[in-house]
Design an enzyme around this catalytic site. Structure first.
Site, PDB file in Angstrom:
ATOM      1  CG  ASP A  94      29.499  26.563  42.057  1.00 35.88           C
ATOM      2  OD1 ASP A  94      28.714  26.874  41.077  1.00 35.88           O
ATOM      3  OD2 ASP A  94      29.568  27.441  43.195  1.00 35.88           O
TER       4      ASP A  94
HETATM    5  P1  NAP Z   1      26.549  24.888  44.781  1.00 36.98           P
HETATM    6  O1  NAP Z   1      27.381  25.170  43.546  1.00 36.98           O
HETATM    7  O2  NAP Z   1      26.319  26.260  45.867  1.00 36.98           O
HETATM    8  O3  NAP Z   1      25.105  24.562  44.139  1.00 36.98           O
HETATM    9  C1  NAP Z   1      23.964  24.147  44.869  1.00 36.98           C
HETATM   10  C2  NAP Z   1      22.737  23.965  43.811  1.00 36.98           C
HETATM   11  O4  NAP Z   1      21.859  23.189  44.775  1.00 36.98           O
HETATM   12  C3  NAP Z   1      22.159  25.305  43.443  1.00 36.98           C
HETATM   13  O5  NAP Z   1      22.432  25.499  42.012  1.00 36.98           O
HETATM   14  C4  NAP Z   1      20.598  25.176  43.558  1.00 36.98           C
HETATM   15  O6  NAP Z   1      20.114  24.992  42.484  1.00 36.98           O
HETATM   16  C5  NAP Z   1      20.536  23.628  44.230  1.00 36.98           C
HETATM   17  N1  NAP Z   1      19.601  23.458  45.380  1.00 36.98           N
HETATM   18  C6  NAP Z   1      19.489  24.327  46.452  1.00 36.98           C
HETATM   19  N2  NAP Z   1      18.500  23.897  47.265  1.00 36.98           N
HETATM   20  C7  NAP Z   1      18.025  22.718  46.530  1.00 36.98           C
HETATM   21  C8  NAP Z   1      16.933  22.010  46.965  1.00 36.98           C
HETATM   22  N3  NAP Z   1      15.988  22.120  48.015  1.00 36.98           N
HETATM   23  N4  NAP Z   1      16.749  20.925  46.061  1.00 36.98           N
HETATM   24  C9  NAP Z   1      17.438  20.578  44.904  1.00 36.98           C
HETATM   25  N5  NAP Z   1      18.346  21.467  44.384  1.00 36.98           N
HETATM   26  C10 NAP Z   1      18.713  22.684  45.240  1.00 36.98           C
HETATM   27  O7  NAP Z   1      26.949  23.705  45.534  1.00 36.98           O
HETATM   28  P2  NAP Z   1      28.170  22.553  45.401  1.00 36.98           P
HETATM   29  O8  NAP Z   1      28.119  22.249  44.042  1.00 36.98           O
HETATM   30  O9  NAP Z   1      28.020  21.994  46.490  1.00 36.98           O
HETATM   31  O10 NAP Z   1      29.388  23.495  45.660  1.00 36.98           O
HETATM   32  C11 NAP Z   1      29.792  24.083  46.675  1.00 36.98           C
HETATM   33  C12 NAP Z   1      30.186  25.742  46.771  1.00 36.98           C
HETATM   34  O11 NAP Z   1      30.415  26.141  47.902  1.00 36.98           O
HETATM   35  C13 NAP Z   1      31.560  25.554  45.543  1.00 36.98           C
HETATM   36  O12 NAP Z   1      31.605  27.035  44.846  1.00 36.98           O
HETATM   37  C14 NAP Z   1      32.613  25.939  46.780  1.00 36.98           C
HETATM   38  O13 NAP Z   1      33.542  26.777  46.373  1.00 36.98           O
HETATM   39  C15 NAP Z   1      31.747  26.815  47.978  1.00 36.98           C
HETATM   40  N6  NAP Z   1      31.977  26.694  49.044  1.00 36.98           N
HETATM   41  C16 NAP Z   1      32.274  25.553  49.904  1.00 36.98           C
HETATM   42  C17 NAP Z   1      32.877  25.389  50.984  1.00 36.98           C
HETATM   43  C18 NAP Z   1      33.174  23.938  51.688  1.00 36.98           C
HETATM   44  O14 NAP Z   1      33.850  24.183  52.857  1.00 36.98           O
HETATM   45  N7  NAP Z   1      32.342  23.175  51.336  1.00 36.98           N
HETATM   46  C19 NAP Z   1      33.529  26.585  51.448  1.00 36.98           C
HETATM   47  C20 NAP Z   1      33.150  27.892  51.040  1.00 36.98           C
HETATM   48  C21 NAP Z   1      32.680  27.840  49.835  1.00 36.98           C
HETATM   49  P3  NAP Z   1      18.493  25.485  42.526  1.00 36.98           P
HETATM   50  O15 NAP Z   1      18.242  26.864  42.871  1.00 36.98           O
HETATM   51  O16 NAP Z   1      18.369  25.705  41.199  1.00 36.98           O
HETATM   52  O17 NAP Z   1      17.522  24.388  43.039  1.00 36.98           O
END
Ligand code: NAP
Length: 434
Positions: free
Chosen positions: A359
């Site tokens: 994301d």
């Molecule tokens: P993300 O959008 O959740 O994407 C994570 C990606 O990691 C997934 O698409 C997944 O794809 C891949 N993944 C999972 N396990 C894996 C593995 N073992 N090896 C390789 N890839 C793997 O993560 P992000 O880009 O870090 O974004 C964070 C999201 O969380 C945002 O939408 C944000 O708004 C939300 N959020 C964050 C917080 C905070 O405080 N940080 C709090 C609330 C919400 P596959 O399944 O294809 O592997």
């Protein structure tokens, strides 16, 4: 990281002084029950802290808030029954605020932990007139509170106020999706702090007032920062029912072609680069790939390649998630660059290596007004010469939406588990520790 550690240590010392100071107070009549509580708390808390994986820290934090809030609420309840009907005016107001916030934070935090741990459905549960019901309940609690302030001796009303606060905590969390839980937990942290500050007024403890106010304001500020980084308003988090499970690949939808590469090819591209920016995300945390990432950093740096890490404020699942993991792997802190500072550098970057982030790299946030994440600030990885994305499949991330980045001409998908794939690249580069 160094200052964070110092901060935590200072907090621990402060807490120790407060506990020892309290135990030395002459008013304590017997130590038996205090010792029982001490050993019980230690027996639960210590294994919990050691066993909990870092990906489960948000749940653990929620459980801690639940305990803290319950403690404040129980102290308030005891104070009420001990001193009534001699409680008047200001003390009664503080006591009621302490209990309302304490009890609602207790059940609210338990619900939040349950949703994050997936014991409870992550889906937001909504029904017609939900906000109205919640506000009516809150109004009921406030009406009882006002009556109690005017007439503290109306003891029969007291349990009802507690029940309403407990129910309100549950109902407040039901319509919020699992996705928004980290923000909500931070808000509940603020509530628990305010409850403790109110307790400080009841007990006449300046220390509690200061500590509670600090906790209350930091929780609130953190939730605002998180909401901003996700481009969500506070009211939207609390009442918007975001985080609804969405399916990005509708049945029958044609799969668009993507280009993929092997660890050998990825290693060759990386070794030909001068500037590399690594973009870590939640997948790196799940795979626990940070140590392999450190080996990759070493192998590339040894070849004279400039490697930096781009940190998005909400990458992962809690604030500072990436900083903690990369610091754990001893990646030099000055190599970690915040989003606003590094975004201008992507056009001059040879390779943006995205490791388990999704994301926070989605260009739809910039260009697609219909996207649920439209307006969320992102890392502009698509502007670099080559983008390589390590993830296991084409599955969406947290927001449940497709990522147009994967179909761009300059993007290469590196399919596999982050730890295994980065390990493969490191082997090709001739680095690593075996
Ligand atoms: P993300 O959008 O959740 O994407 C994570 C990606 O990691 C997934 O698409 C997944 O794809 C891949 N993944 C999972 N396990 C894996 C593995 N073992 N090896 C390789 N890839 C793997 O993560 P992000 O880009 O870090 O974004 C964070 C999201 O969380 C945002 O939408 C944000 O708004 C939300 N959020 C964050 C917080 C905070 O405080 N940080 C709090 C609330 C919400 P596959 O399944 O294809 O592997």
């Amino acid at each position: 990281m160094a200052t964070a550690r110092r901060g935590v240590f200072a907090g621990e010392v402060g807490m120790l002084l407060a506990i020892v100071g309290t135990l030395l107070v002459r008013d304590i009549v017997n130590y038996q029950w205090i010792l029982v509580a001490f050993f019980l708390g230690t027996a639960i808390g210590v294994p919990l802290a050691y066993k909990m994986p870092i990906t489960a820290v948000p749940q653990q934090t929620a459980l801690s808030h639940a305990c803290g809030a319950l403690a404040a609420a129980l102290v308030g309840t005891a104070e009420y029954y001990r001193d009534t009907p001699n409680l008047h005016g200001f003390t009664m107001v503080a006591l009621i605020i302490e209990m309302l916030l304490g009890y609602l934070t207790f059940t609210g935090s338990l619900m939040a932990a349950g949703k994050l741990q997936e014991i409870l459905p992550q889906r937001p549960l909504t029904y017609k007139g939900q906000n109205l019901v919640n506000f009516a309940l809150l109004a009921g609690a406030v009406a009882i509170a006002v009556t109690l302030v005017r007439n503290p001796g109306a003891q029969s009303l007291f349990p009802f106020m507690i029940l309403i606060a407990l129910a309100f905590g549950v109902l407040l969390i039901i319509p919020i999706g699992g996705a928004d839980m980290p923000t909500v937990i931070s808000l509940l942290n603020g509530y628990a702090g305010l409850s403790a500050a109110a307790m400080g007024f009841v007990l006449g403890s300046k220390l509690l007032i200061i500590a509670g106010a600090l906790d209350g304001s930091s929780g609130l500020i953190l939730s605002i920062i998180m909401s901003k980084a996700m481009n969500r308003s506070f009211t939207n988090v609390l009442f918007g029912a975001f985080g609804q499970v969405q399916t990005s690949h509708a049945a029958g939808e044609e799969a668009k072609p993507v280009r993929s590469a092997t660890p050998e090819e990825a290693a060759a591209i990386l070794s030909a680069a001068n500037r590399v920016i690594v973009v870590p995300g939640y997948g790196m945390a799940v795979a626990q790939a940070q140590h392999k990432v450190r080996e990759l950093y070493d192998a590339l740096s040894k070849r004279g390649i400039d490697v930096r890490f781009a940190i998005h404020p909400v990458a992962g699942r809690m604030p500072g998630h990436m900083n903690v993991l990369l610091a754990e792997a001893n990646i030099p802190y000055d190599r970690l660059i915040e989003m606003d500072e590094i975004n201008g550098d992507f056009p001059q970057t040879d390779v943006a290596l995205v490791i388990g982030a999704n994301d926070v790299t989605n260009p739809a946030a910039r260009s697609d007004a219909s996207s649920p994440i439209y307006g969320m600030p992102i890392l502009d990885v698509d502007k670099s010469h080559t983008v390589m994305v390590i993830k296991r499949s084409m599955n969406p991330g947290f927001a449940g939406i497709d990522n147009p980045l994967y179909y761009l001409d300059n993007t290469l998908m590196l399919f596999g588990d982050a730890k295994a794939f980065v390990g493969g690249i490191v082997r090709e580069l001739g680095g690593g520790h075996g």
